[in-house]
Design an enzyme around this catalytic site. Structure first.
Site, short mmCIF file in Angstrom:
data_model
loop_
_atom_site.label_atom_id
_atom_site.label_comp_id
_atom_site.label_asym_id
_atom_site.label_seq_id
_atom_site.Cartn_x
_atom_site.Cartn_y
_atom_site.Cartn_z
CG ASP A 80 -57.82 -103.80 -45.32
OD1 ASP A 80 -56.68 -104.10 -45.82
OD2 ASP A 80 -58.76 -103.17 -45.89
CB SER A 81 -54.41 -100.50 -45.21
OG SER A 81 -55.16 -100.79 -46.65
CB CYS A 141 -54.65 -106.08 -46.25
SG CYS A 141 -53.66 -105.11 -47.34
CD GLU A 168 -62.27 -96.73 -51.56
OE1 GLU A 168 -61.75 -95.87 -51.96
OE2 GLU A 168 -61.71 -97.46 -50.86
CB CYS A 204 -58.85 -106.44 -54.51
SG CYS A 204 -59.18 -104.83 -54.27
CG HIS A 212 -62.60 -102.10 -52.27
ND1 HIS A 212 -61.62 -102.36 -51.50
CD2 HIS A 212 -63.19 -100.84 -51.99
CE1 HIS A 212 -61.41 -101.06 -50.85
NE2 HIS A 212 -62.33 -100.22 -51.09
#
Lengths: 255, 255
Positions: free
Chosen positions: B7-8, B70, B149, B179, B181
């Protein structure tokens, strides 16, 4: 006069806007390092490398002055006053701190910034280097960038979040807007703080420095924008913020 | 069994967590391309290059299976089912879409995703390729990543924003959390949607595929994490999410 400035992406466009407002005749070259944004969460060594590469690129464009229009990059380049080619370098932190120190009457300066900038303590350290007896209150405001990027400036959510962030800063009479996105929220922050608080926009602090440059009235107001990656919606952002880019040239080199 | 995923940044750790829960014996190599995050706003050609480089890197680690953890990278690699070395590649989009199509009873599937994913229409196109007569409602939820986050999962702001995002999705009986998250907000989303809505976590959809692999019970549960930049707080995130990394090896190569 040819001013080069760089940021990791769209954030520095607010600095560009402010500089163009103050220096309408100057020519500008803007470098947006969109391929490697954001800078806020990069390691210092990495950021130092990127900053040096961006400075070298702007030097190749033969600019007269370089402005680091990014708080993260500025924080690791505070001591850099000139490039290897001898081009003067301005960052967005030094001038705003100096202005804040001159402005405060009650000796309490507030700094709104990203988490990374707050954690680095760059503002508080630099302000206390200038004047030891000042109190600096730093408040990380991580949700403001996404809220601005969503265009929610007038939204009740933004007001709610702003109130939360401003509460610990209540005793400050001078407030530095320590992130390129925050000046977009200046009216909202002003309304919540009241007339007793002076807001400092770092872009304006830099502009006031550049106005003293001897060649400030030489140029044709030309704007060239370079991006390291063709970021979707960069142009939209730029046009919305700068109000029509009929004088702009867009190039996509790989610096 | 050795599973490589990339993933990034930290987002893919939720996928890693879910895969480890389902496949506790498998060995994992996680590559976080922290030097070049985020992927969501990169141009497709750029993202294709990064994806290929990450796949090549994982192939060098001799993994048995590669998972693109991702959504942005998955969206440009939907057709990639194996690497040049012949390693099977799974993405996070295909399995979740297939599961959603099998799950929906009223024929309306909702997709919560980032702006970039929503704009790409990758979910709606792929779902309608699978079954033409399904209605897909896509909702960009750009504020959820910053809210997660910031750890504001239980905050009233997050509930307020979630209600806003879920409103246009009200008719869907199946909701893809598109997504990495978003599964962290699963309890909150579930509470707001009620029992009539099935939430699909793409990581779980991938895990169910991998469970069918013949060597799924071979391995020692080893975890190696590679980052392309020493991102501050990556380890904190990883430890908070994965619950103690005493088996982890951290390396910082430059793939």
């Amino acid at each position: 006069m040819h001013i080069g400035l760089f940021d990791s992406g769209v954030g520095g466009l607010t600095v560009l806007k402010e500089l163009r407002r103050h220096l309408p005749k100057a020519n500008f070259t803007y470098l947006g390092d969109t391929a490697r944004l954001p800078y806020g969460n990069k390691a210092p060594e990495t950021l130092r490398k990127y900053t040096q590469e961006n400075i070298d690129f702007l030097d190749q464009q033969a600019v007269d002055v370089i402005v680091i229009a990014c708080h993260s990059a500025s924080s690791i380049a505070l001591g850099m006053t000139a490039s290897e080619e001898g081009t003067p370098i301005f960052n967005v932190i030094t001038p705003s701190c100096e202005q804040a120190v001159q402005t405060t009457k009650n000796g309490v300066i507030g700094v709104m910034a990203t988490k990374a900038t707050t954690r680095s303590q760059v503002y508080s350290n630099f302000i206390n280097d200038l004047q030891e007896d000042l109190e600096v209150i730093s408040q990380a405001c991580p949700l403001l960038v996404p809220l601005v990027e969503e265009g929610l400036m007038e939204d009740e959510v933004t007001e709610f979040i702003l109130k939360r962030y401003l509460k610990p800063l209540a005793t400050a009479d001078t407030l530095i807007l320590g992130c390129t996105h925050y000046p977009i929220l200046k009216p909202q922050i002003e309304a919540l703080c009241g007339a007793g608080t002076t807001l400092i926009d770092p872009a304006e602090s830099v502009a006031q420095r550049l106005e003293k440059h001897p060649h400030v009235n030489q140029g044709s107001g030309r704007l060239e924008i370079y991006l390291t990656d063709h970021a979707p919606h960069f142009l939209e952002h730029a046009e919305a913020l700068l109000g029509g880019l009929h004088q702009a040239a867009f190039l996509f080199p790989n610096p």
